[in-house]
Motif scaffolding. Structure first.
Motif, mmCIF file in Angstrom:
data_model
loop_
_atom_site.group_PDB
_atom_site.id
_atom_site.type_symbol
_atom_site.label_atom_id
_atom_site.label_comp_id
_atom_site.label_asym_id
_atom_site.label_seq_id
_atom_site.Cartn_x
_atom_site.Cartn_y
_atom_site.Cartn_z
ATOM 1 N N GLU A 124 0.475 -1.428 0.680
ATOM 2 C CA GLU A 124 0.266 -0.219 0.283
ATOM 3 C C GLU A 124 0.911 1.502 -0.263
ATOM 4 O O GLU A 124 0.117 2.630 -0.738
ATOM 5 N N VAL A 125 2.103 1.132 1.250
ATOM 6 C CA VAL A 125 2.916 2.502 0.830
ATOM 7 C C VAL A 125 3.008 2.902 -0.490
ATOM 8 O O VAL A 125 4.219 4.429 -1.084
ATOM 9 N N CYS A 126 3.829 1.969 -1.348
ATOM 10 C CA CYS A 126 4.351 1.677 -2.894
ATOM 11 C C CYS A 126 3.088 1.661 -4.135
ATOM 12 O O CYS A 126 3.302 1.638 -4.574
ATOM 13 N N GLY A 127 1.881 2.305 -3.148
ATOM 14 C CA GLY A 127 1.406 2.341 -4.357
ATOM 15 C C GLY A 127 0.102 1.252 -4.706
ATOM 16 O O GLY A 127 -0.637 1.852 -5.507
ATOM 17 N N TYR A 128 0.026 0.377 -3.757
ATOM 18 C CA TYR A 128 -0.629 -0.937 -4.489
ATOM 19 C C TYR A 128 -1.455 -1.161 -3.707
ATOM 20 O O TYR A 128 -1.243 -1.777 -2.690
ATOM 21 N N GLU A 129 -2.955 -1.668 -3.504
ATOM 22 C CA GLU A 129 -3.998 -1.696 -2.899
ATOM 23 C C GLU A 129 -3.722 -3.135 -1.779
ATOM 24 O O GLU A 129 -3.776 -3.301 -1.533
ATOM 25 N N HIS A 130 -3.402 -4.306 -3.714
ATOM 26 C CA HIS A 130 -3.460 -6.057 -2.468
ATOM 27 C C HIS A 130 -1.679 -5.764 -2.773
ATOM 28 O O HIS A 130 -1.395 -5.440 -4.491
ATOM 29 N N VAL A 131 -1.502 -6.752 -2.068
ATOM 30 C CA VAL A 131 0.126 -7.798 -2.756
ATOM 31 C C VAL A 131 0.011 -8.349 -4.244
ATOM 32 O O VAL A 131 1.723 -7.821 -4.799
ATOM 33 N N VAL A 132 -0.703 -9.273 -4.454
ATOM 34 C CA VAL A 132 -0.691 -9.775 -5.463
ATOM 35 C C VAL A 132 -0.569 -8.519 -6.589
ATOM 36 O O VAL A 132 0.111 -8.342 -7.624
ATOM 37 N N ASP A 133 -1.118 -7.328 -6.638
ATOM 38 C CA ASP A 133 -0.654 -6.454 -7.552
ATOM 39 C C ASP A 133 0.751 -5.749 -7.579
ATOM 40 O O ASP A 133 0.877 -5.396 -8.727
ATOM 41 N N PHE A 134 1.460 -5.096 -6.660
ATOM 42 C CA PHE A 134 2.541 -5.002 -6.297
ATOM 43 C C PHE A 134 3.314 -5.722 -7.119
ATOM 44 O O PHE A 134 4.014 -5.581 -7.598
ATOM 45 N N VAL A 135 2.749 -7.423 -6.395
ATOM 46 C CA VAL A 135 3.658 -8.555 -6.661
ATOM 47 C C VAL A 135 4.034 -8.544 -8.650
ATOM 48 O O VAL A 135 4.844 -8.313 -8.935
ATOM 49 N N GLN A 136 2.786 -8.259 -8.975
ATOM 50 C CA GLN A 136 2.682 -8.230 -10.490
ATOM 51 C C GLN A 136 3.582 -7.238 -10.914
ATOM 52 O O GLN A 136 3.854 -7.380 -12.109
ATOM 53 N N ALA A 137 2.961 -6.186 -10.599
ATOM 54 C CA ALA A 137 4.522 -4.548 -10.811
ATOM 55 C C ALA A 137 5.530 -5.216 -11.230
ATOM 56 O O ALA A 137 6.787 -4.859 -11.857
#
Length: 203
Positions: A124-137
């Motif tokens: 979330e601090v990195c701008g992604y609501e869910h960790v799955v979205d963060f990992v995909q990025a």
């Protein structure tokens, strides 16, 4: 393939501008935190490090007693940090795969991702609501990893330490209490001085 991409001078200039810092400052952080790498392994996967003690805490946060799952999972599930369990490189993915079978979200949150080794629980601090979205990025490109770092630094209030070149203040908050042992502040200062003088890193 994302693994063959690299950050460009334009990427660094744009990210530095968003942070309000000189480009050599950002280049210094990149060099020290990533050894100048692009955040990907030769296999095309992002660099990761699975943290078993963080996995322990993440399971607890979800009401899952980790001690009941520890037997047979001693190298991925333990209450205190222990570097002896690290395997490094692509072998970290085998550890992550085992953790994913226990709890996907907790496992992804307990892994650091990409060139700046941002923990999944910081999604979330990195701008992604869910960790799955963060990992995909993080799996997408070095520029996505850089963007997540910029967002993290801004939201954690670390920009001011970079702006005034307070390397100790930045390292203490970004790398944790062990920064002095690894001399992160000294490495950042030397890297900055080299980039500010227009010199590229050795090799």
């Amino acid at each position: 393939m994302a693994a063959v991409l690299a950050l460009t001078a334009t990427d660094f200039d744009a990210a530095a501008a968003r942070l309000g810092v000189a480009t050599p400052i950002l280049r210094a952080v990149h060099e020290v935190e990533t050894a100048g790498g692009n955040g990907f392994l030769e296999a095309g996967k992002p660099v990761i490090l699975f943290e078993g003690h963080v996995f322990w805490r993440q399971l607890e946060m979800r009401g899952i007693p980790p001690a009941a799952l520890a037997e047979g999972n001693e190298n991925i599930l333990y209450p205190r940090w222990n570097r002896e369990h690290y395997r490094g490189g692509v072998r970290e993915y085998a550890r992550l795969a085992r953790a994913l079978r226990i709890h996907e979200e907790a496992a992804l949150c307990a892994t650091s991702w990409g060139m700046f080794q941002l923990m999944g629980f910081n999604h979330e601090v990195c701008g992604y609501e869910h960790v799955v979205d963060f990992v995909q990025a993080m799996c997408c490109s070095p520029s996505e990893q850089l963007e997540a770092f910029v967002c993290f630094v801004r939201k954690r209030g670390l920009v001011r330490y970079l702006q005034c070149r307070d390397w100790e203040g930045f390292a203490r908050r970004y790398n944790g209490p062990g920064f002095a042992l690894n001399r992160y502040d000294e490495k950042l200062r030397r890297a900055y001085e080299r980039f500010a003088a227009g010199k590229e890193p050795p090799g």
